[in-house]
Design a protein around this motif. Structure first.
Motif, PDB file in Angstrom:
ATOM      1  N   MET A 136       0.817  -1.199   0.000  1.00  0.00           N
ATOM      2  CA  MET A 136       0.000   0.000   0.000  1.00  0.00           C
ATOM      3  C   MET A 136       0.859   1.261   0.000  1.00  0.00           C
ATOM      4  O   MET A 136       0.470   2.286  -0.578  1.00  0.00           O
ATOM      5  N   ASN A 137       2.007   1.197   0.656  1.00  0.00           N
ATOM      6  CA  ASN A 137       2.909   2.342   0.605  1.00  0.00           C
ATOM      7  C   ASN A 137       3.255   2.689  -0.839  1.00  0.00           C
ATOM      8  O   ASN A 137       3.183   3.848  -1.257  1.00  0.00           O
ATOM      9  N   ASP A 138       3.595   1.673  -1.622  1.00  0.00           N
ATOM     10  CA  ASP A 138       3.958   1.908  -3.025  1.00  0.00           C
ATOM     11  C   ASP A 138       2.757   2.383  -3.837  1.00  0.00           C
ATOM     12  O   ASP A 138       2.857   3.316  -4.633  1.00  0.00           O
ATOM     13  N   ALA A 139       1.611   1.732  -3.635  1.00  0.00           N
ATOM     14  CA  ALA A 139       0.416   2.085  -4.405  1.00  0.00           C
ATOM     15  C   ALA A 139      -0.042   3.503  -4.100  1.00  0.00           C
ATOM     16  O   ALA A 139      -0.372   4.280  -5.009  1.00  0.00           O
ATOM     17  N   MET A 140      -0.053   3.863  -2.824  1.00  0.00           N
ATOM     18  CA  MET A 140      -0.532   5.178  -2.435  1.00  0.00           C
ATOM     19  C   MET A 140       0.464   6.273  -2.784  1.00  0.00           C
ATOM     20  O   MET A 140       0.088   7.355  -3.252  1.00  0.00           O
ATOM     21  N   CYS A 141       1.738   6.007  -2.567  1.00  0.00           N
ATOM     22  CA  CYS A 141       2.772   6.983  -2.915  1.00  0.00           C
ATOM     23  C   CYS A 141       2.741   7.274  -4.414  1.00  0.00           C
ATOM     24  O   CYS A 141       2.788   8.438  -4.843  1.00  0.00           O
TER      25      CYS A 141
ATOM     26  N   ASP B 227      10.688  -0.510   8.722  1.00  0.00           N
ATOM     27  CA  ASP B 227      10.801   0.551   9.727  1.00  0.00           C
ATOM     28  C   ASP B 227      10.550   1.917   9.108  1.00  0.00           C
ATOM     29  O   ASP B 227       9.869   2.774   9.693  1.00  0.00           O
ATOM     30  N   ILE B 228      11.098   2.130   7.913  1.00  0.00           N
ATOM     31  CA  ILE B 228      10.926   3.420   7.236  1.00  0.00           C
ATOM     32  C   ILE B 228       9.465   3.643   6.863  1.00  0.00           C
ATOM     33  O   ILE B 228       8.911   4.726   7.070  1.00  0.00           O
ATOM     34  N   VAL B 229       8.832   2.619   6.320  1.00  0.00           N
ATOM     35  CA  VAL B 229       7.431   2.758   5.906  1.00  0.00           C
ATOM     36  C   VAL B 229       6.531   3.015   7.111  1.00  0.00           C
ATOM     37  O   VAL B 229       5.605   3.832   7.043  1.00  0.00           O
TER      38      VAL B 229
ATOM     39  N   ASP C 217       9.409   1.424  -2.793  1.00  0.00           N
ATOM     40  CA  ASP C 217      10.391   0.356  -2.611  1.00  0.00           C
ATOM     41  C   ASP C 217      11.541   0.477  -3.611  1.00  0.00           C
ATOM     42  O   ASP C 217      12.709   0.323  -3.240  1.00  0.00           O
ATOM     43  N   SER C 218      11.222   0.745  -4.863  1.00  0.00           N
ATOM     44  CA  SER C 218      12.287   0.854  -5.869  1.00  0.00           C
ATOM     45  C   SER C 218      13.180   2.057  -5.589  1.00  0.00           C
ATOM     46  O   SER C 218      14.408   1.983  -5.785  1.00  0.00           O
TER      47      SER C 218
ATOM     48  N   TYR D 273      13.766   3.271  -2.625  1.00  0.00           N
ATOM     49  CA  TYR D 273      14.548   2.867  -1.450  1.00  0.00           C
ATOM     50  C   TYR D 273      15.750   2.020  -1.854  1.00  0.00           C
ATOM     51  O   TYR D 273      16.896   2.297  -1.447  1.00  0.00           O
ATOM     52  N   LYS D 274      15.523   1.009  -2.666  1.00  0.00           N
ATOM     53  CA  LYS D 274      16.624   0.129  -3.057  1.00  0.00           C
ATOM     54  C   LYS D 274      17.686   0.875  -3.858  1.00  0.00           C
ATOM     55  O   LYS D 274      18.891   0.656  -3.681  1.00  0.00           O
ATOM     56  N   ALA D 275      17.240   1.761  -4.728  1.00  0.00           N
ATOM     57  CA  ALA D 275      18.201   2.558  -5.508  1.00  0.00           C
ATOM     58  C   ALA D 275      19.014   3.464  -4.594  1.00  0.00           C
ATOM     59  O   ALA D 275      20.230   3.646  -4.799  1.00  0.00           O
ATOM     60  N   ALA D 276      18.363   4.035  -3.570  1.00  0.00           N
ATOM     61  CA  ALA D 276      19.068   4.908  -2.642  1.00  0.00           C
ATOM     62  C   ALA D 276      20.088   4.135  -1.817  1.00  0.00           C
ATOM     63  O   ALA D 276      21.196   4.630  -1.549  1.00  0.00           O
ATOM     64  N   VAL D 277      19.754   2.916  -1.398  1.00  0.00           N
ATOM     65  CA  VAL D 277      20.706   2.082  -0.654  1.00  0.00           C
ATOM     66  C   VAL D 277      21.923   1.775  -1.510  1.00  0.00           C
ATOM     67  O   VAL D 277      23.072   1.837  -1.038  1.00  0.00           O
ATOM     68  N   VAL D 278      21.705   1.471  -2.769  1.00  0.00           N
ATOM     69  CA  VAL D 278      22.830   1.203  -3.688  1.00  0.00           C
ATOM     70  C   VAL D 278      23.733   2.436  -3.779  1.00  0.00           C
ATOM     71  O   VAL D 278      24.964   2.320  -3.734  1.00  0.00           O
ATOM     72  N   ARG D 279      23.141   3.617  -3.905  1.00  0.00           N
ATOM     73  CA  ARG D 279      23.939   4.843  -3.983  1.00  0.00           C
ATOM     74  C   ARG D 279      24.739   5.059  -2.702  1.00  0.00           C
ATOM     75  O   ARG D 279      25.917   5.446  -2.751  1.00  0.00           O
ATOM     76  N   LEU D 280      24.117   4.814  -1.562  1.00  0.00           N
ATOM     77  CA  LEU D 280      24.792   5.023  -0.283  1.00  0.00           C
ATOM     78  C   LEU D 280      25.952   4.054  -0.095  1.00  0.00           C
ATOM     79  O   LEU D 280      26.989   4.417   0.470  1.00  0.00           O
ATOM     80  N   VAL D 281      25.783   2.828  -0.557  1.00  0.00           N
ATOM     81  CA  VAL D 281      26.885   1.856  -0.491  1.00  0.00           C
ATOM     82  C   VAL D 281      28.010   2.286  -1.428  1.00  0.00           C
ATOM     83  O   VAL D 281      29.200   2.248  -1.070  1.00  0.00           O
ATOM     84  N   LYS D 282      27.646   2.711  -2.636  1.00  0.00           N
ATOM     85  CA  LYS D 282      28.635   3.164  -3.615  1.00  0.00           C
ATOM     86  C   LYS D 282      29.405   4.379  -3.106  1.00  0.00           C
ATOM     87  O   LYS D 282      30.618   4.506  -3.330  1.00  0.00           O
ATOM     88  N   ASP D 283      28.710   5.265  -2.407  1.00  0.00           N
ATOM     89  CA  ASP D 283      29.342   6.476  -1.863  1.00  0.00           C
ATOM     90  C   ASP D 283      30.025   6.226  -0.527  1.00  0.00           C
ATOM     91  O   ASP D 283      30.499   7.178   0.118  1.00  0.00           O
ATOM     92  N   LYS D 284      30.055   4.977  -0.096  1.00  0.00           N
ATOM     93  CA  LYS D 284      30.720   4.562   1.149  1.00  0.00           C
ATOM     94  C   LYS D 284      30.137   5.261   2.382  1.00  0.00           C
ATOM     95  O   LYS D 284      30.852   5.634   3.310  1.00  0.00           O
TER      96      LYS D 284
END
Length: 387
Positions: free
Chosen positions: A277-282, A335-337, A346-347, A349-360
């Motif tokens: 529902m978070n994804d659908a409503m957002c 927890d975030i939702v 969700d997509s 979120y996952k993209a942001a996590v990848v960026r944060l890992v890449k940026d150390k």
């Protein structure tokens, strides 16, 4: 206008509503259309008959040809669980009932759909006693508020937790303000029989009188009042359940800054529903706000995602992981939702996590030893890596 003393029943307004889908109303139908396939795919694994109830169904199709909630529900069911569902559609208006019979005739002939001419509250009172162990999805989208009293939905919320039960309820915010009759109360007419009847109805719908000090408070904006009332309403719904259940709301408005017309509120016993529902409503809300803002401009065909601020998403992720390090990527997302419902998908979120890992700024424990991020990866903040 909020505070007036008009009744929330208006046949002429309801009739005009079904002539064509209002642009802002598409938020409600998009949420339903996006959620239903994912929901049905999940509950199909339970192996029980799925009962889909739309207690204020309408004619099934708008006069301009666009699908209404009955068709949206049936199309998803036919695609995902064609032999596992029974849909029940209720209309109090005979004309709407007759049109629904025509629109849904092929599925009625196959005994997949039952169309009922009657009142929603009476139907729900009867049907809840014969649901047995079925999986139940209840959709309530009344034109006003009549028929979705708290006492009507409460038995569905109290069903045995062994059985899957989900509700989506659309509550009209202008109607809530009208029934609160703030102007009449301020004028000293709170004991007027008609005003008392309005207040009694609102109390029955919201499940208590907690709305009175909120909606009668002149120091708050109508939107703030609505948000506070809906927050307590969700708490009351969740308070019926032990252990934890899940609920969230999406505002429906014409454009950013305009008044809220509805709150679409869902209830579920499963955390996956919260994430879906978070994804659908957002998506539905932000897409509609973007369309309203860019209509007739050079940006009319652009995506709402183009204007999103990834830094805000990253800050929320870092703060959440810092509070509870070495949680799985999936648990961090939940927890975030729970804390920031509808802020991003969700997509994203996952993209942001990848960026944060890449940026150390983030790193992870590779629990599954796949050498890549996945839902089981345990996230933690790299000290000194965040801004």
């Amino acid at each position: 206008m909020p505070g007036t003393e008009n009744s929330d029943d208006s046949d002429s307004m309801e009739e005009s509503f079904f002539k064509g889908k209002r642009p802002w109303s598409k938020i409600k139908d998009q949420i339903l259309g996006q959620y239903m396939p994912a929901y049905l795919a999940k509950v199909a694994t339970l192996g029980r008959r799925i009962i889909l109830i739309d207690a204020f169904a309408g004619p099934g199709r708008f006069e301009d040809g666009e699908a209404g909630s009955p068709l949206i529900i049936c199309q998803a069911a036919e695609k995902c669980v064609p032999d596992k569902y029974l849909a029940i559609f209720v209309n109090s208006e005979k004309e709407h009932h007759d049109k629904a019979l025509y629109v849904l005739s092929s599925l009625i002939e196959k005994n997949k759909v039952i169309a009922i001419h009657g009142s929603a509250d009476l139907l729900l009172t009867k049907v809840r006693d014969v649901l047995g162990d079925h999986t139940v999805f209840l959709y309530l989208d009344p034109f006003g508020l009549k028929g979705c009293e708290f006492s009507v939905i409460e038995p569905f919320l109290r069903r045995d937790r062994a059985f899957s039960t989900e509700l989506v309820i659309n509550l009209s915010i202008p109607t809530i303000h009208r029934l609160a009759a703030r102007n009449a109360v301020a004028a000293g007419r709170a004991e007027n029989p008609r005003i008392r009847a309005f207040h009694a109805r609102l109390t029955r719908v919201l499940g208590g009188e907690y709305w009175k000090p909120i909606l009668w408070d002149d120091s708050k904006s109508p939107e703030t009042k609505a948000e506070e009332v809906m927050s307590i309403y969700r708490e009351k719904v969740l308070g019926l359940e032990e252990p934890k259940a899940f609920s969230g709301s999406c505002p429906v408005r014409e454009r950013a800054g305009s008044g809220i017309k509805y709150y679409v509120t869902f209830y579920s016993r499963h955390q996956d529903a919260m994430l879906l529902m978070n994804d659908a409503m957002c998506t539905a809300y932000n897409q509609r706000m973007h369309e309203a803002a860019t209509d007739g401009t050079l940006f009319e065909n652009t995506s709402w995602k183009d204007e999103r601020d990834p830094r805000a998403q990253e800050d929320i992720i870092l703060a959440t992981v810092r509070e509870a390090p070495r949680k799985s990527r999936r648990d961090v997302w939940l927890d975030i939702v729970l804390k920031h419902f509808m802020r991003f998908t969700d997509s994203e979120y996952k993209a942001a996590v990848v960026r944060l890992v890449k940026d150390k700024k983030l790193d992870f424990v590779d629990v599954r030893e796949t050498k890549r991020l996945n839902n089981e990866s345990l996230l933690y903040v790299i000290e000194g890596g965040s801004p």
